[in-house]
Design a protein around this motif. Structure first.
Motif, PDB file in Angstrom:
ATOM      1  N   ILE A  12       0.828  -1.213   0.000  1.00 12.41           N
ATOM      2  CA  ILE A  12       0.000   0.000   0.000  1.00 12.41           C
ATOM      3  C   ILE A  12       0.860   1.260   0.000  1.00 12.41           C
ATOM      4  O   ILE A  12       0.388   2.344   0.339  1.00 12.41           O
ATOM      5  CB  ILE A  12      -0.972   0.019   1.190  1.00 12.41           C
ATOM      6  N   GLY A  15       5.718   2.985   2.834  1.00 14.16           N
ATOM      7  CA  GLY A  15       7.048   3.573   2.927  1.00 14.16           C
ATOM      8  C   GLY A  15       7.900   3.116   4.091  1.00 14.16           C
ATOM      9  O   GLY A  15       9.012   3.606   4.264  1.00 14.16           O
ATOM     10  N   THR A  63       1.092  -4.705   5.761  1.00 13.51           N
ATOM     11  CA  THR A  63       0.269  -5.601   4.937  1.00 13.51           C
ATOM     12  C   THR A  63       0.958  -6.937   4.665  1.00 13.51           C
ATOM     13  O   THR A  63       0.506  -7.709   3.816  1.00 13.51           O
ATOM     14  CB  THR A  63      -0.066  -4.928   3.591  1.00 13.51           C
ATOM     15  N   ILE A  66       6.158  -7.950   2.437  1.00 14.80           N
ATOM     16  CA  ILE A  66       7.561  -8.335   2.297  1.00 14.80           C
ATOM     17  C   ILE A  66       7.705  -9.799   2.667  1.00 14.80           C
ATOM     18  O   ILE A  66       7.316 -10.220   3.761  1.00 14.80           O
ATOM     19  CB  ILE A  66       8.459  -7.458   3.176  1.00 14.80           C
TER      20      ILE A  66
HETATM   21 FE1  F3S Z   1       4.680  -1.584   0.843  1.00 14.49          FE
HETATM   22 FE2  F3S Z   1       4.956  -2.820   3.122  1.00 14.49          FE
HETATM   23 FE3  F3S Z   1       6.942  -1.452   2.132  1.00 14.49          FE
HETATM   24  S1  F3S Z   1       3.123  -1.739   2.428  1.00 14.49           S
HETATM   25  S2  F3S Z   1       5.996   0.215   1.002  1.00 14.49           S
HETATM   26  S3  F3S Z   1       6.022  -3.285   1.246  1.00 14.49           S
HETATM   27  S4  F3S Z   1       6.400  -1.613   4.287  1.00 14.49           S
END
Ligand code: F3S
Length: 81
Positions: A12, A15, A63, A66
């Motif tokens: 989402i 960051g 979410t 990763i």
């Molecule tokens: Fe996305 Fe999670 Fe990074 S929502 S910007 S992968 S901390």
């Protein structure tokens, strides 16, 4: 050693990962994260000096976008479920 990849469909653009591991995660034009070291394929080992940062990013992603594994993802973030 670990591999990492971002499941971009659920990112989402919060960051947090790039803040935790700026040498490993960057963002596209829409703020969606990707892994710098292998163009988000999950095929290159995270360099040892960045592993702790990647684990922090993994734990901090709101979410669970990763993914981390001891084996290659071969470009598939859902390879291990
Ligand atoms: Fe996305 Fe999670 Fe990074 S929502 S910007 S992968 S901390």
């Amino acid at each position: 050693s670990i591999f990492t990849i971002v499941h971009q469909e659920t990112c989402i653009a919060c960051g947090a990962c790039g803040a935790a591991a700026p040498e490993v995660f960057d963002y596209d034009d829409e703020g969606i994260s990707y892994v710098i070291i292998d163009d988000n394929k999950g095929t290159k080992c995270v360099p040892n000096q960045y592993v702790d940062d990647v684990l922090d990013a993994y734990e901090g992603c709101p979410t669970d976008s990763i993914k981390i594994s001891k084996k290659t993802f071969d470009g598939n973030p859902l390879k291990y479920g």
